[in-house]
Design a protein around this motif. Structure first.
Motif, short mmCIF file in Angstrom:
data_model
loop_
_atom_site.label_atom_id
_atom_site.label_comp_id
_atom_site.label_asym_id
_atom_site.label_seq_id
_atom_site.Cartn_x
_atom_site.Cartn_y
_atom_site.Cartn_z
N VAL A 185 29.85 22.76 31.12
CA VAL A 185 31.22 22.28 30.96
C VAL A 185 31.70 22.65 29.57
O VAL A 185 31.04 22.31 28.57
N VAL A 186 32.82 23.37 29.51
CA VAL A 186 33.46 23.68 28.24
C VAL A 186 34.68 22.77 28.11
O VAL A 186 35.64 22.91 28.87
N HIS A 187 34.62 21.84 27.18
CA HIS A 187 35.66 20.82 27.02
C HIS A 187 36.75 21.37 26.10
O HIS A 187 36.55 21.51 24.89
N VAL A 188 37.89 21.71 26.69
CA VAL A 188 39.01 22.31 25.96
C VAL A 188 40.13 21.29 25.85
O VAL A 188 40.60 20.77 26.87
N VAL A 189 40.57 21.00 24.65
CA VAL A 189 41.63 20.02 24.42
C VAL A 189 42.95 20.76 24.21
O VAL A 189 43.09 21.54 23.25
N THR A 190 43.90 20.54 25.11
CA THR A 190 45.19 21.21 25.04
C THR A 190 46.32 20.19 24.97
O THR A 190 46.11 19.00 25.18
N PRO A 204 34.16 19.30 22.06
CA PRO A 204 35.49 19.81 22.42
C PRO A 204 35.94 20.92 21.47
O PRO A 204 35.50 20.98 20.34
N VAL A 205 36.84 21.76 22.01
CA VAL A 205 37.38 22.87 21.25
C VAL A 205 38.89 22.86 21.35
O VAL A 205 39.45 22.43 22.38
N ASP A 206 39.54 23.30 20.29
CA ASP A 206 41.01 23.36 20.25
C ASP A 206 41.50 24.39 21.27
O ASP A 206 41.21 25.59 21.13
N GLY A 207 42.21 23.93 22.26
CA GLY A 207 42.69 24.81 23.32
C GLY A 207 43.84 25.71 22.92
O GLY A 207 44.34 26.48 23.76
N ASP A 213 41.59 19.52 29.12
CA ASP A 213 41.82 18.09 28.87
C ASP A 213 43.11 17.92 28.05
O ASP A 213 43.13 18.12 26.84
N ASN A 214 44.19 17.55 28.76
CA ASN A 214 45.43 17.23 28.04
C ASN A 214 45.83 15.77 28.23
O ASN A 214 46.92 15.36 27.87
N GLY A 215 44.93 14.99 28.84
CA GLY A 215 45.16 13.56 28.98
C GLY A 215 46.12 13.16 30.07
O GLY A 215 46.52 12.00 30.16
N ARG A 243 36.35 13.41 22.81
CA ARG A 243 37.28 14.04 21.87
C ARG A 243 37.12 13.47 20.47
O ARG A 243 37.34 14.14 19.47
N GLY A 244 36.73 12.20 20.42
CA GLY A 244 36.53 11.55 19.13
C GLY A 244 35.17 11.80 18.50
O GLY A 244 34.88 11.26 17.42
#
Length: 606
Positions: A253-258, A229-232, A190-192, A210-211
């Motif tokens: 689902v592993v929600h990774v924020v990059t 979410p986790v810090d990508g 997830d980078n938007g 994410r929030g």
């Protein structure tokens, strides 16, 4: 060389010692965890150095460095199956699977593909370069693993939030969630963004996750487990959560924020696309190395569609997550209320355009030629069946070059030729694109399509005179060979016609402009010649040449037709000019084909 980095402590582009010593993922798993930040720095430095030299997908790969490291440390490829959607984020994966020394040839003829390639490595399982398909692949592979007793082999699908907007991805999630015993790990990168910021309600939902919002989690509602979410960009945290996901032995689902473009200041400063795809550039500044580029076909379209938007207050444009690449950004800026980005959802884009046209709007869908394939049913059954005047603008038609077999726009004309009522225009020059686009938008009785390549638009080619809609570009006093030039190949056809005339072979070169349906005037011209040769940057099977031959037969015109075009196979990546030349689509190749046909010898490219 110093690169403008925002991470790590060493800004110099060093020899990638750690990376050079990795022969495969097993070596990566042996590396101490405290060496990973240095390895990530070296990978980013190599990415910036090599991609800036040849062009490619820079931003997406800078954003998945730590994620790819963690994936290959937790899972054992190729025993475990790693799948990437969209495949352009696989550069780091290629480096970690023994191909880091081959990046000088990235996207060059004979070199590394810019996407996963089964011919390159056992670690590349699918050649996935059209978005939103990976979850369906994962579902099928996991089913097969269960049936064969190989349930210990994990199936991991990496998908971006942009690709998750595609209908096929949502269909797959629906099925995965209904199968709690199917252990598929969905890594949501997830980078938007895709090219542009991710559109639609899904983007809003991911922002809420994410929030920290927990209630109403879409993935849990569908029956999947959810982690994150986790810090990508935290490799240790990624490894921990991926191991947890694997241990669940169910769809998760592993929600990774990059951060797309992470670690490279010019990419982070690019608000429009985060350097999603770049040409050759200066790695220090992120600016193109070449002088001011000549206008491309897309540039010409972008300018004129905006002018048409000012003329027609009911003109509405639609794109599937690509406002910039398809040339609609300028229209969107000027007429934001009449521009819609529907996400990576070509089927919805076309069906929505049908709804717009039903309600009286002038609907225009701008899409890459290769991606129109995905919405064929909607073109046929939602637009054409209802005789709706939707305009399709097909960018990247014909040979696209370095993006390779999945992106060459070789299939649109055969598909559109089978659509009742469809009119297809192929401009030969910028003036033709402006004229044909205006005619298409003005059409109120039929669906229309205007196609053009990924290339410099070049200079205008004046017609000697017109026969109805057909432009005559060259005509000698003797009428022996009629060369039908389709769009941007007109210049080579005119050169061939002149050469033939100089050698005593009478030639006429024409541009039909509207190639489908075949103009009656073209049939009239064919009656006056002994041979017709059609030239198109499209597969010969079912193309313009085939339509011309059928039109002549239907009219009782018994003139032989020789069709020139691209072979009906998947073409590798390489320079556009070289691929066209290999198919004989040059003045020299056209002359050779004419001489063979006149001598009644077998055509060399059957």
């Amino acid at each position: 060389m110093t690169v403008p980095t925002t991470v790590g402590t060493a800004p110099e582009l060093r020899q990638p010692d750690l990376l050079a010593g990795l022969d495969g993922p097993e070596d990566l798993r042996k590396l101490p965890a405290d060496g990973l930040p240095e390895l990530a720095e070296q990978i980013r430095a190599l990415l910036i150095d090599k991609v800036s030299a040849v062009g490619g997908h820079l931003g997406p790969n800078l954003g998945v460095v730590e994620l790819t490291l963690a994936l290959h440390r937790v899972f054992r490829s190729p025993h475990d199956t790693l799948l990437f959607d969209t495949g352009h984020q696989c550069y780091v994966h290629k480096m970690l699977t023994g191909r880091q020394h081959d990046f000088d040839g990235l996207r060059q003829a004979g070199g590394l593909s810019g996407y996963p390639s089964r011919a390159e490595s056992v670690h590349d399982v699918i050649e996935n370069s059209h978005a939103s398909t990976v979850l369906s692949y994962a579902d099928g592979i996991a089913k097969a693993r269960a049936l064969s007793g190989e349930g210990d082999r994990a199936v991991v699908a990496v998908i971006g939030d942009g690709a998750l907007t595609g209908g096929l991805a949502l269909e797959a999630l629906n099925n995965l969630g209904a199968a709690p015993g199917r252990p598929v790990v969905v890594v949501l990168n997830d980078n938007g963004r895709s090219y542009a910021p991710t559109a639609g309600a899904l983007a809003t939902h991911l922002a809420a996750l994410r929030g920290g919002a927990a209630a109403g989690n879409l993935f849990e509602q569908l029956g999947l487990a959810y982690l994150g979410p986790v810090d990508g960009h935290d490799t240790a945290a990624l490894e921990l959560i991926l191991r947890q996901a694997r241990s669940l032995e169910r769809p998760v689902v592993v929600h990774v924020v990059t951060d797309k473009g992470h670690g490279y200041l010019p990419a982070l400063a690019d608000r429009a696309e985060k350097m999603h795809a770049v040409g050759v550039l200066d790695p220090l500044t992120g600016l193109p190395r070449s002088a001011a580029a000549q206008p491309t076909w897309t540039d010409v379209f972008a300018e004129h569609v905006t002018e048409l938007g000012a003329h027609y207050s009911d003109l509405v444009t639609i794109t599937a997550a690509m406002p910039g690449p398809t040339g609609l950004s300028r229209f969107a800026d000027r007429f934001p209320d009449r521009f819609f980005d529907v996400g990576i959802a070509e089927q919805h884009a076309v069906a929505s355009a049908a709804g717009l046209a039903t309600a009286g709007a002038r609907a225009l869908v701008a899409v890459y030629s290769t991606f129109l394939n995905r919405a064929y049913d909607q073109v046929l059954m939602d637009v054409a069946l209802h005789r709706l005047p939707v305009t399709f603008v097909l960018d990247r038609a014909g040979v696209t070059g370095p993006d390779g077999p999945s992106h060459h726009g070789m299939w649109d004309i055969p598909l559109l030729a089978s659509v009742p009522g469809m009119r297809v225009a192929v401009p030969r020059d910028p003036a033709g694109l402006r004229t044909l686009l205006a005619e298409a938008v003005d059409e109120q009785e039929h669906p229309t399509a205007v196609r053009f390549p990924k290339a410099v638009a070049g200079s205008d080619i004046a017609a000697l005179h017109q026969l109805g809609p057909v432009d005559v570009l060259f005509r000698s006093t003797v009428h022996e060979v009629l060369i039908v030039a389709v769009g941007p190949l007109a210049d080579e056809c005119v050169k061939a016609g002149r050469y033939l005339a100089d050698t005593g072979i009478g030639a006429t070169v024409v541009d039909p402009r509207w190639v489908l349906p075949v103009p009656a005037e073209l049939v009239t011209l064919a009656r006056q010649h002994r041979l017709v040769v059609t030239v198109e940057d499209n597969i010969r099977n079912g193309g313009v040449g085939a339509a011309v031959a059928r039109a002549l037969a239907d009219a009782g015109v018994h003139v032989p037709v020789t069709t020139m075009g691209l072979p009906a196979r998947f073409l590798e990546h390489g320079p556009r000019a070289d691929l066209l030349a290999a198919a004989g689509l040059t003045a020299k190749g056209i002359v050779h084909t004419v001489l063979c046909a006149r001598a009644d010898r077998p055509h060399p490219r059957t």
